[in-house]
Design a protein around this motif. Structure first.
Motif, PDB file in Angstrom:
ATOM      1  N   ARG B 317      14.255  28.360 -45.915  1.00  9.35           N
ATOM      2  CA  ARG B 317      12.305  27.271 -46.336  1.00  9.35           C
ATOM      3  C   ARG B 317      12.444  26.986 -44.537  1.00  9.35           C
ATOM      4  O   ARG B 317      11.831  25.633 -44.883  1.00  9.35           O
ATOM      5  CB  ARG B 317      12.726  26.687 -46.721  1.00  9.35           C
ATOM      6  N   ARG B 319      10.705  27.058 -41.646  1.00 11.32           N
ATOM      7  CA  ARG B 319       9.608  27.041 -41.458  1.00 11.32           C
ATOM      8  C   ARG B 319       9.296  26.177 -42.125  1.00 11.32           C
ATOM      9  O   ARG B 319       8.045  25.043 -41.984  1.00 11.32           O
ATOM     10  CB  ARG B 319       9.412  28.092 -41.428  1.00 11.32           C
ATOM     11  N   GLU B 320       9.265  25.947 -43.770  1.00 13.09           N
ATOM     12  CA  GLU B 320       8.228  24.891 -44.584  1.00 13.09           C
ATOM     13  C   GLU B 320       9.372  23.830 -44.194  1.00 13.09           C
ATOM     14  O   GLU B 320       8.389  22.388 -44.157  1.00 13.09           O
ATOM     15  CB  GLU B 320       9.262  25.390 -45.902  1.00 13.09           C
ATOM     16  N   LEU B 323       7.689  21.948 -41.055  1.00 10.34           N
ATOM     17  CA  LEU B 323       6.376  21.801 -41.685  1.00 10.34           C
ATOM     18  C   LEU B 323       5.917  20.244 -42.155  1.00 10.34           C
ATOM     19  O   LEU B 323       5.455  19.327 -41.935  1.00 10.34           O
ATOM     20  CB  LEU B 323       5.638  22.583 -42.644  1.00 10.34           C
ATOM     21  N   ARG B 324       6.872  20.565 -43.712  1.00 13.60           N
ATOM     22  CA  ARG B 324       7.404  18.408 -43.695  1.00 13.60           C
ATOM     23  C   ARG B 324       7.659  17.602 -42.830  1.00 13.60           C
ATOM     24  O   ARG B 324       6.731  17.058 -43.002  1.00 13.60           O
ATOM     25  CB  ARG B 324       8.229  18.818 -45.170  1.00 13.60           C
ATOM     26  N   MET B 325       8.564  18.007 -41.687  1.00 12.19           N
ATOM     27  CA  MET B 325       8.507  17.410 -41.314  1.00 12.19           C
ATOM     28  C   MET B 325       7.492  17.000 -39.799  1.00 12.19           C
ATOM     29  O   MET B 325       7.019  15.636 -39.326  1.00 12.19           O
ATOM     30  CB  MET B 325       9.911  17.401 -39.431  1.00 12.19           C
ATOM     31  N   ALA B 326       6.434  17.745 -39.956  1.00 10.98           N
ATOM     32  CA  ALA B 326       5.106  17.216 -39.035  1.00 10.98           C
ATOM     33  C   ALA B 326       4.719  16.349 -39.074  1.00 10.98           C
ATOM     34  O   ALA B 326       3.794  15.998 -38.869  1.00 10.98           O
ATOM     35  CB  ALA B 326       4.879  18.994 -39.119  1.00 10.98           C
ATOM     36  N   ILE B 327       4.703  16.854 -41.307  1.00 14.16           N
ATOM     37  CA  ILE B 327       3.671  15.587 -41.696  1.00 14.16           C
ATOM     38  C   ILE B 327       3.995  14.461 -42.092  1.00 14.16           C
ATOM     39  O   ILE B 327       3.790  13.998 -42.535  1.00 14.16           O
ATOM     40  CB  ILE B 327       2.985  16.910 -42.736  1.00 14.16           C
ATOM     41  N   GLY B 328       5.405  14.320 -41.890  1.00 14.65           N
ATOM     42  CA  GLY B 328       5.692  12.952 -41.442  1.00 14.65           C
ATOM     43  C   GLY B 328       7.107  12.842 -42.701  1.00 14.65           C
ATOM     44  O   GLY B 328       7.394  11.559 -43.046  1.00 14.65           O
ATOM     45  N   ALA B 329       7.541  14.084 -42.819  1.00 15.20           N
ATOM     46  CA  ALA B 329       8.592  13.825 -43.583  1.00 15.20           C
ATOM     47  C   ALA B 329      10.024  12.804 -43.213  1.00 15.20           C
ATOM     48  O   ALA B 329      10.283  13.609 -42.072  1.00 15.20           O
ATOM     49  CB  ALA B 329       9.215  14.918 -44.592  1.00 15.20           C
ATOM     50  N   ILE B 334      13.754  14.566 -46.574  1.00 17.39           N
ATOM     51  CA  ILE B 334      15.419  16.366 -46.739  1.00 17.39           C
ATOM     52  C   ILE B 334      15.599  16.713 -47.163  1.00 17.39           C
ATOM     53  O   ILE B 334      16.102  17.796 -48.151  1.00 17.39           O
ATOM     54  CB  ILE B 334      14.189  17.043 -45.183  1.00 17.39           C
ATOM     55  N   PRO B 406      12.601  18.810 -35.607  1.00 16.53           N
ATOM     56  CA  PRO B 406      11.555  19.918 -36.159  1.00 16.53           C
ATOM     57  C   PRO B 406      10.755  20.526 -34.947  1.00 16.53           C
ATOM     58  O   PRO B 406       9.949  21.177 -36.155  1.00 16.53           O
ATOM     59  CB  PRO B 406      10.994  18.049 -35.845  1.00 16.53           C
ATOM     60  N   ILE B 407      11.053  20.913 -34.142  1.00 17.11           N
ATOM     61  CA  ILE B 407       9.488  22.031 -33.607  1.00 17.11           C
ATOM     62  C   ILE B 407      10.357  23.047 -33.622  1.00 17.11           C
ATOM     63  O   ILE B 407       9.495  24.132 -33.991  1.00 17.11           O
ATOM     64  CB  ILE B 407       9.540  21.525 -31.859  1.00 17.11           C
ATOM     65  N   LEU B 410      10.311  24.743 -36.755  1.00 21.57           N
ATOM     66  CA  LEU B 410       8.950  25.059 -37.151  1.00 21.57           C
ATOM     67  C   LEU B 410       8.211  26.472 -36.943  1.00 21.57           C
ATOM     68  O   LEU B 410       7.859  26.828 -37.194  1.00 21.57           O
ATOM     69  CB  LEU B 410       7.697  24.117 -36.680  1.00 21.57           C
ATOM     70  N   ARG B 411       9.165  26.883 -35.389  1.00 20.04           N
ATOM     71  CA  ARG B 411       8.788  28.081 -34.898  1.00 20.04           C
ATOM     72  C   ARG B 411       9.376  29.150 -35.552  1.00 20.04           C
ATOM     73  O   ARG B 411       9.885  30.220 -35.123  1.00 20.04           O
ATOM     74  CB  ARG B 411       9.324  27.540 -33.308  1.00 20.04           C
TER      75      ARG B 411
END
Ligand code: ATP
Ligand code: MG
Lengths: 240, 413
Positions: B317, B319-320, B323-329, B334, B406-407, B410-411
């Motif tokens: 998970r 990537r998930e 993504l959660r980090m990208a939207i502010g988690a 986490i 995060p990046i 995400l990648r």
């Protein structure tokens, strides 16, 4: 617009990727200002550093050197948690691959940033609903990503990016996976959002897509090749 | 930290792949089930020992002829010279003695009532027997000093003997014949249950208790060399007097009375019930420690399994998480999400394990006829242990998730 403090500001922004003994300068000393209310399209050949820049602006990555400010705050001075809060409150992301959570329906996906919000988010269910209605998916709230078309999924992603009322919407090839008709719909939506005051930065390969933006920036080899804001200015000064 | 998101995300992850969740829980299920069974056996043994202590009393010394070997078994008890009533009287004079009784027993006597007959044992004793052994009559009455001196043909029955001889009811006031001797039943003794655990003990309620002299004269017969003999002496030590000290003094007295040369081995043995019970309690304690250790090991093995699956889950998970980090988690969000997932997984496993353990406890209690206790403390311990395992072994994977970049997350693909 000149004179006001830029919303996004980069100075000497450099990103170097090291792969073994090979070095890739993805960004090479980029200076850039984007003001509140702008709609910027970033273009350029593959590998020119567009995504690298976007990830830095989005506070997802840190530069090798150089500095950047968002709303006057230097990102290099912010902690991991502060960066997370910045992403949550000030920035909204839209990705080429949508990046929706497959196990959650549209409504739950849109609600997620609100649930991570640290400041009082108010009635988050009402807000999530409002955002889905704004992107025209008010009737598809309980659909999972699998049950939605590509264009619809991207709308959900946009609704999610909007849910926390960000000041900046960042989109990396948001229409890359969509057909022409859907692309036009998405870009119209972006224009509408920009009219409402949201600053938008969108990466695209397509000139038609870039045409929706007010300002185009072309990248080549990690550097800005053309920035229509500056050519306009030069043209303006040349007219004098 | 946002607890709500963490809980919903964890629940989603668990129920999206129930088979894997169940397999992951297996170690915890087994661990908790064994914790349950083991603690219950331990508690049961402890309760049984406590019951024995209160039924025998911790300040009773029992003495029999013949020396004692190291295993605590009496050697040559039959051939050694028995005690006599004079010994009992001499012991009664001692300052540390509250009360003393001499007994004589006959095995395999044939008791016949009007209804049926029953092979049992008979115990002859003085009237102090009831006090020394803390064993009162629950129906009818106890026999008296006068009846003992007069050799009255009266007796009390143990619960088992009473119901065997008089299946249809009232035994008190009835007459029975023991090896042909007519005896009147004057009372029923309190039920004592099995001696020793595991269903292998002797039923202490299967016996007839009668005045010493009557049993000697009319049933077992006298001893050729010792007149007015008794085969066993039980001493109730006075309150406030150290039982071990009393044991030593009693031994000294008996060496004198039985003319044991200094340095020679005692030709009798004094058993300290309290000591025996304490030893048994210590054995039970060691046993529970060992079982608890086993349970702990299986919980740890289960925990490692959970950690392994959680690490896999974090990787799957990635990537998930990005993504959660990208939207502010935040990292803490986490961390909490995966920690909750591990704890819920383990607690759920704990609940299933408890149900199975409960079944095991029940089955064991049925088969071994041993008392087993499932106390709230055991339930809380088992669940707490499961949750702690989740917390401890979930922490490392959760922290790894929280520290992702995060990046890069995400990648990831
Ligand atoms: N994580 C990474 N590790 C190593 N090199 C990378 C990494 N990310 C990007 N690069 C390299 O940096 C350069 C710029 O990449 P970037 O993704 O920013 O390009 P782009 O303009 O977004 O390209 P495209 O249009 O194909 O998306 C490329 O040469 C790429 O290979
Ligand atoms: Mg790119």
């Amino acid at each position: 617009m000149t004179g006001t403090r830029p919303l996004i500001s980069c100075r000497g922004l450099t990103k170097v990727y090291r792969m073994g003994d090979q070095e890739v300068r993805a960004l090479d000393g980029v200076d850039l200002d984007i003001h509140e209310g702008e709609f910027v399209a970033i273009m350029g050949p593959s590998g020119s550093g567009k995504s690298s820049l976007m990830n830095l602006i989005g506070a997802l990555d840190r530069p090798t050197s150089g500095e950047m400010w968002i709303n006057g705050r230097a990102l290099s001075e912010m902690s991991r948690d502060e960066l997370a809060d910045l992403r949550n409150e000030t920035l909204g992301f839209v990705f080429q691959q949508f990046n929706l959570l497959a196990r959650q329906d549209a409504f739950q996906n849109v609600r997620l940033p609100l649930r991570y919000a640290r400041k009082e988010a108010g009635d988050i269910d009402a807000r999530a609903k409002e955002c889905l209605e704004l992107v025209g998916l008010g009737t598809r709230m309980d659909h999972r990503p699998m049950q939605l078309s590509g264009g619809q999924q991207q709308r959900v992603a946009i609704a999610r990016a909007l849910s926390n009322r960000p000041r900046i919407l960042l989109a990396d090839e948001p229409t890359g996976a969509l057909d022409t008709k859907t692309t036009a719909e998405i870009m119209h939506l972006m224009q509408e959002l920009n009219r409402q005051g949201i600053t938008i930065v969108v990466i695209t390969h397509e000139t038609e897509v870039a045409g929706y933006a007010k300002r185009q920036i072309h990248f080549r080899d990690g550097k800005i090749e053309i920035d229509t804001a500056h050519t306009d200015l030069k043209r303006a000064s040349g007219d004098h | 930290m946002k607890v709500g998101v963490a809980v919903t995300s964890a629940a989603e992850a668990l129920f999206s792949n129930p088979m894997r969740s169940l397999l992951t829980m297996l170690g915890i299920i087994i661990g908790v089930a064994s914790v349950m069974v083991m603690m219950s056996i331990g508690e049961g043994a402890k309760a049984q020992i406590e019951a024995q202590i209160s039924s025998v009393g911790t300040n009773v010394l029992s003495m029999q002829p013949g020396s004692m070997n190291r295993g605590g078994r009496n050697q040559g008890g039959g051939s050694a010279r028995p005690f006599n009533e004079a010994d009992v009287s001499a012991i009664a004079e001692q300052p540390y003695v509250e009360s003393v009784t001499g007994t004589l027993s006959g095995q395999g006597v044939n008791a016949v009532s009007e209804e049926t007959n029953w092979v049992t044992s008979i115990q002859g004793a003085t009237a102090e027997y009831f006090e020394v052994n803390n064993w009162p009559a629950v129906e009818g009455r106890e026999f008296t000093q006068q009846e003992v001196q007069g050799g009255a043909a009266v007796a009390l029955l143990g619960k088992t003997t009473a119901t065997s001889l008089f299946p249809s009811g009232d035994a008190v006031g009835q007459r029975i014949r023991v090896n042909g001797v007519p005896i009147e039943i004057i009372g029923i003794l309190e039920a004592k249950g099995q001696s020793g655990g595991g269903g292998m003990g002797r039923d202490r309620d299967d016996m007839i208790l009668a005045p010493l002299s009557m049993v000697r004269n009319r049933i077992t017969g006298g001893n050729r060399w010792v007149s007015r003999h008794v085969s066993n002496i039980q001493v109730l030590v006075q309150d406030g007097y150290d039982v071990m000290e009393a044991q030593d003094e009693l031994a000294t007295l008996m060496r004198e009375r039985r003319r044991v040369e200094p340095g020679a081995q005692d030709n009798f043995s004094v058993i300290n019930f309290a000591d025996m019970i304490k030893q048994r309690a210590a054995v039970a304690e060691n046993m529970s420690m060992l079982l608890a250790f086993t349970a702990a090991v299986s919980l740890i093995v289960g925990g490692v399994g959970v950690m392994n699956i959680m690490l896999v889950s974090v990787t799957e998970r990635t990537r998930e998480i990005g993504l959660r980090m990208a939207i502010g988690a935040r990292g803490a969000d986490i961390l909490l999400q995966f920690l909750v997932e591990a704890v819920v997984l383990c607690t759920l496993g704990g609940l299933i394990g408890m149900a199975i353990g409960w079944g095991g406890v029940y089955a064991y209690a049925q088969i071994a006829q041993a008392p087993m206790l499932v106390s709230p403390v055991i339930v809380a311990t088992a669940l707490g242990a499961a949750a702690s395992v989740g917390l401890i072994f979930g922490f490392f994977p959760a922290r790894r998730a929280a520290q992702l970049d995060p990046i890069q997350a995400l990648r990831y693909d």
